[in-house]
Motif scaffolding. Structure first.
Motif, PDB file in Angstrom:
ATOM      1  N   SER A 130       0.837  -1.199   0.000  1.00  0.00           N
ATOM      2  CA  SER A 130       0.000   0.000   0.000  1.00  0.00           C
ATOM      3  C   SER A 130       0.865   1.241   0.000  1.00  0.00           C
ATOM      4  O   SER A 130       2.102   1.170   0.124  1.00  0.00           O
ATOM      5  N   MET A 131       0.202   2.374  -0.104  1.00  0.00           N
ATOM      6  CA  MET A 131       0.930   3.645  -0.064  1.00  0.00           C
ATOM      7  C   MET A 131       1.633   3.826   1.278  1.00  0.00           C
ATOM      8  O   MET A 131       2.697   4.452   1.354  1.00  0.00           O
ATOM      9  N   THR A 132       1.078   3.276   2.337  1.00  0.00           N
ATOM     10  CA  THR A 132       1.720   3.372   3.644  1.00  0.00           C
ATOM     11  C   THR A 132       3.067   2.667   3.640  1.00  0.00           C
ATOM     12  O   THR A 132       4.059   3.153   4.222  1.00  0.00           O
ATOM     13  N   ASP A 133       3.121   1.512   2.972  1.00  0.00           N
ATOM     14  CA  ASP A 133       4.394   0.787   2.882  1.00  0.00           C
ATOM     15  C   ASP A 133       5.439   1.618   2.139  1.00  0.00           C
ATOM     16  O   ASP A 133       6.635   1.607   2.491  1.00  0.00           O
ATOM     17  N   ILE A 134       5.009   2.329   1.094  1.00  0.00           N
ATOM     18  CA  ILE A 134       5.929   3.177   0.332  1.00  0.00           C
ATOM     19  C   ILE A 134       6.496   4.286   1.209  1.00  0.00           C
ATOM     20  O   ILE A 134       7.716   4.532   1.243  1.00  0.00           O
ATOM     21  N   THR A 135       5.635   4.980   1.924  1.00  0.00           N
ATOM     22  CA  THR A 135       6.094   6.096   2.760  1.00  0.00           C
ATOM     23  C   THR A 135       6.988   5.610   3.892  1.00  0.00           C
ATOM     24  O   THR A 135       7.957   6.293   4.264  1.00  0.00           O
ATOM     25  N   GLN A 136       6.699   4.445   4.450  1.00  0.00           N
ATOM     26  CA  GLN A 136       7.564   3.900   5.496  1.00  0.00           C
ATOM     27  C   GLN A 136       8.956   3.598   4.955  1.00  0.00           C
ATOM     28  O   GLN A 136       9.970   3.844   5.613  1.00  0.00           O
TER      29      GLN A 136
ATOM     30  N   ILE B  89       4.833  13.151   6.427  1.00  0.00           N
ATOM     31  CA  ILE B  89       5.085  11.793   5.955  1.00  0.00           C
ATOM     32  C   ILE B  89       5.080  10.824   7.137  1.00  0.00           C
ATOM     33  O   ILE B  89       4.558   9.693   7.034  1.00  0.00           O
ATOM     34  N   LYS B  90       5.612  11.219   8.261  1.00  0.00           N
ATOM     35  CA  LYS B  90       5.588  10.358   9.454  1.00  0.00           C
ATOM     36  C   LYS B  90       4.153  10.076   9.895  1.00  0.00           C
ATOM     37  O   LYS B  90       3.833   8.970  10.336  1.00  0.00           O
ATOM     38  N   VAL B  91       3.281  11.085   9.791  1.00  0.00           N
ATOM     39  CA  VAL B  91       1.866  10.884  10.129  1.00  0.00           C
ATOM     40  C   VAL B  91       1.221   9.934   9.120  1.00  0.00           C
ATOM     41  O   VAL B  91       0.439   9.041   9.495  1.00  0.00           O
ATOM     42  N   ILE B  92       1.557  10.117   7.854  1.00  0.00           N
ATOM     43  CA  ILE B  92       0.982   9.265   6.810  1.00  0.00           C
ATOM     44  C   ILE B  92       1.341   7.804   7.049  1.00  0.00           C
ATOM     45  O   ILE B  92       0.524   6.895   6.869  1.00  0.00           O
TER      46      ILE B  92
ATOM     47  N   LYS C 110      -3.868   4.753   8.075  1.00  0.00           N
ATOM     48  CA  LYS C 110      -4.383   3.968   6.955  1.00  0.00           C
ATOM     49  C   LYS C 110      -5.360   4.779   6.108  1.00  0.00           C
ATOM     50  O   LYS C 110      -6.004   4.252   5.212  1.00  0.00           O
ATOM     51  N   ARG C 111      -5.454   6.054   6.430  1.00  0.00           N
ATOM     52  CA  ARG C 111      -6.392   6.907   5.705  1.00  0.00           C
ATOM     53  C   ARG C 111      -5.629   7.788   4.720  1.00  0.00           C
ATOM     54  O   ARG C 111      -4.405   7.899   4.771  1.00  0.00           O
ATOM     55  N   ASN C 112      -6.370   8.434   3.827  1.00  0.00           N
ATOM     56  CA  ASN C 112      -5.721   9.273   2.816  1.00  0.00           C
ATOM     57  C   ASN C 112      -6.069  10.748   2.977  1.00  0.00           C
ATOM     58  O   ASN C 112      -5.964  11.522   2.041  1.00  0.00           O
ATOM     59  N   MET C 113      -6.509  11.127   4.194  1.00  0.00           N
ATOM     60  CA  MET C 113      -6.869  12.526   4.450  1.00  0.00           C
ATOM     61  C   MET C 113      -6.317  12.923   5.804  1.00  0.00           C
ATOM     62  O   MET C 113      -6.305  12.123   6.749  1.00  0.00           O
ATOM     63  N   PHE C 114      -5.897  14.188   5.911  1.00  0.00           N
ATOM     64  CA  PHE C 114      -5.223  14.645   7.114  1.00  0.00           C
ATOM     65  C   PHE C 114      -5.644  16.073   7.440  1.00  0.00           C
ATOM     66  O   PHE C 114      -5.256  17.014   6.726  1.00  0.00           O
TER      67      PHE C 114
END
Length: 758
Positions: free
Chosen positions: A525-531, A650-653, A657-661
């Protein structure tokens, strides 16, 4: 092993269920019958005193009704014929608007509304106020019928009984309908018609509430017996004769009658609600409106008396008006004349609209009988000249006209046919009544005198929860996900740098990973990319290093209900649609939470309208009013400080698991939103992490939801902005949380199920 099972009365006969409904139905029937007796007695006293003794008018009475208390007839006073209905309207208006505004108008409509939209609840004081206001309205010359008040009285007690006994909502609705049928079955001495009417009048289409038939039958029989024990067992109209149907050619004039009746019913409904709208928009005290309606009713009656020099029959534009029908049945129209018949029909439309449309309390069934009967008799008289070779009687056309007119106006053809037969005691005209009612009903499908009727069970809160559950269990994922949605698959051997380039401009959040044989081996997922980007040193060289073998997926033949459960359990908004019946799993697409909601609404629209109709959000305000904002508010969504850097974001992302902040400060003041899709390209540029500030890349949301906003206002904001998520703030602009269409829809669906309470 014995061949025959031992006989058991308890197993073979449901005495408990039968006894329960006989007891409950009988209690409702007894009270409804006693209420009808009280109503008729008070009405007789007031009518005798106000109209006979004071005003000096004495209309012809139906042969089956006798006033037990009589006053000496007074001398006709033309001034009082206007002032007495006005005074009655003033008193009735005070009672209604002071103590129970829901008792205004024709009570049957209010009972229908309570069944569909109020969970079968009627305020206990409404039937009492309705009784008093109605006997005053009708007794002083207001034009209306007895079925509306007595229906609300019976329905009100049924609702009261169920509430006091702590019965469930379904049973309360049944007892409400049973009380409505009991009241009508007793006051008109028509028990079968009363039971059928209670089941049929709830819907504008052919649907019937079959579940209320048996309770209504029990209550109607008991109420009829109690009422008739006091007022006699005769039919309301006597000396009707036994004319029947004996010539197929009679269907020709009866068809013409049906056409005229359908048009007349259309005129009645439009005039009725047109006048009601005028009174509703009139900026004067509601207390005065029924008095003005009474004044207009009396004024029109006086004008017609002066015009025709007739006080015996033309006066039936006031009150119940059954006298002119009895004269038609007993002696034909010789002593009335077709001119008076037509004036009474037209006048009754106006006076009923004045009386009830202004806020007076009465029913519309009685006036409908008079309008239909006088029009029918007029048509029968004219048809004798058009078709001289066909033997016809004006009284038969009057009886059939009574049925056909109300069938068109109220959309109750079956019960109306039986009702008119029980009112007159003539069952020989069932066939022409069926013919005329069917034609007039079919012609008059677009409007009704009962505005609280709904098109079918799908539109009723009594059943909508059942359909909501059925839809979620029967709509398949294959019907929900967008087959045209573009998505990409990532080869397991693809290098991490290549992945960043490929997904930079894609709004996809979950990515399937495939091997050289096009078989799915995992997802990321996008979370894996940012991590991975946040790591001090990159550890993932290829997609195989990045992926997880646990795949959140759904088969296209599974229900959207199961898909929603998987999403909620894993706190995600996307699932892979995978055909896993074969050994090699074929990836068909991506299912989002938005897809699920739109699929539900498409299916609901198809069931309602027979076709897809845009209906993107829940729309029933009566259900929305029961949803508290706190039930749909999501408080666990991670926020970001407006002075933070892109790196902090990016750390928050990574943790989300959501796409809004939501963007806030330390005091929780709300500044804006950052959507993951808006910053995809930027988030892959590590060099910008310390340079770019959140406040420079945030955007204003399309709308803000205020804590005090009612739920229908929340719906409007979603509709206008087409947003899937909106932030919630208080009056000081402090951030409280987010509302998503998916969470709102889930709570709405649960509320629908609770409404049914099966």
């Amino acid at each position: 092993m014995p061949l025959l099972k031992p006989f058991s009365f308890q197993d073979e006969f449901n005495f408990k269920l039968a006894g329960r409904w006989l007891l409950l139905g009988s209690i409702v029937g007894v009270i409804s019958g006693l209420g009808a007796i009280l109503f008729q007695t008070l009405l007789g006293i007031i009518k005798e005193f106000a109209l006979v003794h004071l005003v000096g008018i004495q209309a012809v009475k139906p042969g089956g009704e006798t006033d037990f208390i009589q006053f000496s007839p007074g001398i006709f006073n033309p001034y009082l014929i206007v002032l007495v209905p006005a005074l009655g309207g003033l008193i009735a208006g005070f009672l209604v608007y002071k103590f129970a505004p829901e008792a205004e108008g024709h009570g049957t409509d209010e009972a229908i509304k309570a069944f569909h939209r109020k969970r079968g609840l009627i305020h206990p004081k409404a039937p009492v106020v309705k009784l008093l206001a109605s006997v005053i309205t009708l007794g002083t010359g207001g034009s209306g019928g007895r079925e509306g008040p007595i229906a609300q009285i019976g329905a009100g007690f049924g609702s009261f009984l169920a509430t006091r006994l702590h019965l469930n909502t379904k049973t309360r609705r049944w007892l409400l309908a049973a009380g409505m049928g009991a009241g009508i079955g007793s006051i008109f001495r028509a028990p079968l018609a009363g039971a059928l009417f209670a089941a049929e009048v709830l819907y504008i289409t052919e649907e019937v509430e079959t579940e209320v038939l048996l309770p209504a039958t029990v209550s109607s029989i008991i109420a009829y017996s109690v009422y008739s024990f006091r007022f006699g067992w005769d039919h309301i109209f006597t000396n009707v004769g036994d004319y029947g149907f004996s010539n197929p050619l009679e269907l020709i004039p009866y068809t013409i009658e049906a056409l005229v009746l359908a048009f007349a019913a259309f005129v009645f409904v439009k005039v009725f609600y047109g006048i009601r709208s005028l009174f509703s928009n009139w900026k004067i005290s509601n207390f005065l409106k029924p008095a003005i309606g009474g004044f207009l009713t009396g004024g029109l009656a006086l004008a017609l008396i002066l015009l025709t020099d007739d006080r015996k029959f033309i006066i039936d534009v006031m009150g119940g008006g059954y006298g002119i029908l009895q004269e038609i049945f007993s002696n034909g129209i010789g002593r009335i004349g077709i001119g008076v018949l037509l004036l009474v029909a037209a006048g009754k439309i106006l006076t009923t609209s004045f009386t009830i449309g202004s806020g007076g309390s009465a029913g519309v069934f009685g006036p409908s009988m008079v309008i239909g009967g006088t029009l029918g008799a007029s048509i029968g008289y004219l048809m004798q000249f058009v078709f001289p070779g066909i033997p016809m009687h004006t009284s038969t056309f009057a009886i059939v006209g009574m049925a056909g007119f109300f069938a068109a106006a109220a959309k109750t053809p079956l019960s109306t046919i039986i009702m008119v037969s029980e009112l007159t005691g003539n069952y020989e005209l069932l066939m022409p009544s069926m013919w005329v009612c069917s034609i007039s009903y079919l012609l008059a499908r677009g409007w009704t005198i009962y505005q609280s009727q709904v098109p079918g069970k799908l539109y009723s809160q009594a059943h909508l929860g059942e359909y909501a559950t059925d839809i979620f269990e029967t709509v398949l994922v294959s019907e929900a996900y967008k087959k045209t949605r573009h998505f990409i698959k990532i080869k397991a051997s693809m290098r991490f740098e290549e992945i960043l380039i490929v997904i930079r401009s894609i709004h996809q959040r979950i990515f399937p990973v495939i091997n050289e044989q096009e078989e799915m081996v995992g997802t990321f997922s996008m979370t894996d990319i940012t991590q991975e980007l946040q790591g001090s040193q990159a550890s993932a060289k290829t997609a195989r290093d990045l992926m997880h073998k646990l795949v959140l997926k759904i088969n296209p033949q599974e229900s959207i209900s199961k898909a929603q459960r998987i999403m909620i359990a894993n706190n995600v908004e996307e699932l892979l649609v995978v055909d896993d019946h074969e050994q090699s799993q074929e990836i068909l697409g991506i299912l989002t939470s938005a897809d699920i909601m739109l699929a539900y609404n498409r299916k609901l629209s198809q069931m309602k309208f027979g076709k897809e109709k845009p209906e993107p959000m829940p729309e029933d305000n009566s259900i929305l009013e029961k949803i508290n904002l706190s039930k749909v508010l999501e408080k666990d969504i991670l926020t970001v400080d407006h002075d933070a850097t892109l790196g902090d974001l990016i750390k928050v992302i990574i943790r989300s698991k959501r796409n809004m902040f939501p963007v806030v400060d330390k005091e929780k003041n709300f500044f804006g939103m950052i959507m993951l899709n808006d910053i995809r390209e930027l988030m892959f540029e590590n060099s910008q992490y310390s340079k770019v500030l959140v406040k420079d890349i945030m955007k204003s949301p399309p709308a803000l939801i205020r804590r005090e906003d009612p739920m229908n206002r929340v719906m409007e904001k979603f509709e206008k902005t087409h947003a899937w998520n909106l932030p919630v703030v208080d009056k000081h602009n402090h951030y409280l949380g987010m509302i998503s269409q998916s969470s709102l829809f889930s709570v709405y669906r649960n509320q629908l199920a609770n409404q049914a309470e099966i």
